[in-house]
Design an enzyme around this catalytic site. Structure first.
Site, PDB file in Angstrom:
ATOM      1  N   ARG A 124      -2.908  -7.743  16.422  1.00 17.39           N
ATOM      2  CA  ARG A 124      -1.654  -8.526  17.050  1.00 17.39           C
ATOM      3  C   ARG A 124      -1.127  -6.369  17.667  1.00 17.39           C
ATOM      4  O   ARG A 124      -2.252  -5.303  17.583  1.00 17.39           O
ATOM      5  CB  ARG A 124      -1.192  -7.742  16.203  1.00 17.39           C
ATOM      6  CG  ARG A 124      -1.286  -9.234  15.590  1.00 17.39           C
ATOM      7  CD  ARG A 124      -0.183  -9.525  14.121  1.00 17.39           C
ATOM      8  NE  ARG A 124       0.841  -8.636  14.248  1.00 17.39           N
ATOM      9  CZ  ARG A 124       1.993  -8.609  13.025  1.00 17.39           C
ATOM     10  NH1 ARG A 124       0.922  -8.430  11.588  1.00 17.39           N
ATOM     11  NH2 ARG A 124       2.829  -8.410  13.149  1.00 17.39           N
ATOM     12  N   LYS A 187     -10.064  -7.708   5.607  1.00 20.94           N
ATOM     13  CA  LYS A 187      -9.378  -8.717   6.850  1.00 20.94           C
ATOM     14  C   LYS A 187     -10.724  -9.076   7.179  1.00 20.94           C
ATOM     15  O   LYS A 187     -11.709  -8.561   7.875  1.00 20.94           O
ATOM     16  CB  LYS A 187      -9.379  -7.304   7.468  1.00 20.94           C
ATOM     17  CG  LYS A 187      -8.160  -9.166   8.957  1.00 20.94           C
ATOM     18  CD  LYS A 187      -7.805  -7.898   8.946  1.00 20.94           C
ATOM     19  CE  LYS A 187      -7.104  -8.513  10.657  1.00 20.94           C
ATOM     20  NZ  LYS A 187      -5.217  -7.623  11.372  1.00 20.94           N
ATOM     21  N   ARG A 321       1.252  -1.413  -1.696  1.00 23.19           N
ATOM     22  CA  ARG A 321       1.423  -0.428  -2.012  1.00 23.19           C
ATOM     23  C   ARG A 321       0.171   0.457  -3.041  1.00 23.19           C
ATOM     24  O   ARG A 321       0.399  -1.484  -4.090  1.00 23.19           O
ATOM     25  CB  ARG A 321       3.275  -0.083  -2.236  1.00 23.19           C
ATOM     26  CG  ARG A 321       4.184   0.257  -1.367  1.00 23.19           C
ATOM     27  CD  ARG A 321       5.319  -0.003  -1.499  1.00 23.19           C
ATOM     28  NE  ARG A 321       6.276   1.280  -2.128  1.00 23.19           N
ATOM     29  CZ  ARG A 321       5.856   2.550  -2.497  1.00 23.19           C
ATOM     30  NH1 ARG A 321       5.621   2.307  -0.602  1.00 23.19           N
ATOM     31  NH2 ARG A 321       6.284   3.017  -2.880  1.00 23.19           N
TER      32      ARG A 321
END
Length: 324
Positions: A124, A187, A321
């Site tokens: 992306r 990931k 976060r």
């Protein structure tokens, strides 16, 4: 293994697949090249991401061997997983990207492209996706008569379908909205969709998939997130079958998306949601949104709860976060 012969590096790799030692002289004689050419091919394989060992007096070895993609095995797995009959499957050694090949390919109803590696894989936002030899790199081109919904949410449905496929291998994969595959917080892979044509009429969508196998590649598109790799126990000896199953899952999802839309494809999203209930920051052009992720709506939009209420967003980059 025929497609490995596309280059000198591919031809040497073919001989090293068994994991045994092969001398430079043996390799050169078998391939009809000089030992210097063999040495250059081995160096190229190392540049492509393989840890080829060299031992004086014994030759070269690829520890653990290498499982190349086999077209017959891909086709068998594709059919078993519900892939469209008559679809064209193609194997490549190291193209720039499988999606580039799919976008340039003939306008068939459905086609799938697989590669051993990529020289210009992308994710992306045009980020580079490191694609060393031995990972899973594939793209499925699907021709839509028309799209009953915008194409962007298709990536959400594809990510979910692939997570289901990988969980069948006992890999606890989750999905980070909109289309990242995570494994234990790292990931593992990603999905990129590209459209050619008009969504209101005939159009062609290419869905590219990259999944890390073996050691996480340096430089992958992970942002501030560490890379993850699928454990060898999940795929060793089954790389070809897994690639075929994953491509079929993409095609089946695209077919269902065309017929029924998104809602029915994402009913089990909560089981795979990596963001649900967590504090996140969403960055989009011109704005930053901070709040708690509360799943997705039937259109695949992320729901974020913040001081002003609940808001649905259709695009952006999300970061979890840190807990105070």
């Amino acid at each position: 293994m025929q497609h490995l012969e596309a280059s000198s590096a591919g031809r040497v790799l073919q001989r090293l697949c068994d994991g045994e030692y092969h001398s430079g002289e043996e390799l050169g004689a078998g391939l009809g090249v000089t030992r210097a050419a063999v040495c250059r091919a081995v160096q190229r394989l190392r540049e492509y991401g393989l840890a080829v060992e060299a031992c004086s007096g014994r030759g070269y070895r690829l520890p653990g061997g290498y499982e190349p993609l086999h077209l017959a095995g891909l086709e068998a797995a594709w059919r078993q997983a519900g892939g469209e009959a008559g679809a064209q499957l193609r194997t490549l050694f190291r193209p720039a990207s499988t999606s580039d090949e799919a976008l340039r390919g003939p306008p068939e109803p459905t086609a799938a492209y697989f590669a051993e590696a990529q020289s210009g894989g992308r994710g992306r936002f045009a980020r580079a996706w490191a694609s060393p030899l031995g990972g899973l790199y594939l793209s499925v081109a699907y021709r839509f008569a028309r799209l009953i919904e915008p194409p962007a949410p298709l990536a959400v449905a594809v990510a979910l379908a692939l997570a289901r496929t990988l969980r069948e291998l006992d890999a606890p994969v989750s999905v980070k909205w909109p289309n990242d595959l995570l494994l234990e917080g790292g990931k593992l892979g990603g999905i990129l969709t590209e459209l050619r044509g008009e969504p209101q009429g005939p159009c062609r969508v290419v869905i590219g998939v990259g999944v890390n196998l073996a050691a996480p590649p340096g430089g992958a598109e992970v942002g501030d997130q560490r890379a993850a790799a699928l454990p060898g126990a999940c795929y060793r000896g089954r790389r070809t079958a897994l690639a075929g199953r994953m491509a079929a899952a993409v095609a089946v999802t695209a077919r269902a998306f065309e017929a029924e839309g998104l809602a029915g494809l994402i009913e089990d999203w909560p089981r795979y949601d990596a963001l649900g209930g967590r504090q996140v920051t969403l960055s989009a052009p011109g704005r930053v949104l901070v709040g708690r992720a509360c799943g997705i709506d039937p259109q695949g939009r992320l729901i974020i709860e913040h001081s002003g209420g609940r808001e649905r967003v259709s695009s952006g980059e999300v970061q979890v976060r840190a807990q105070p």
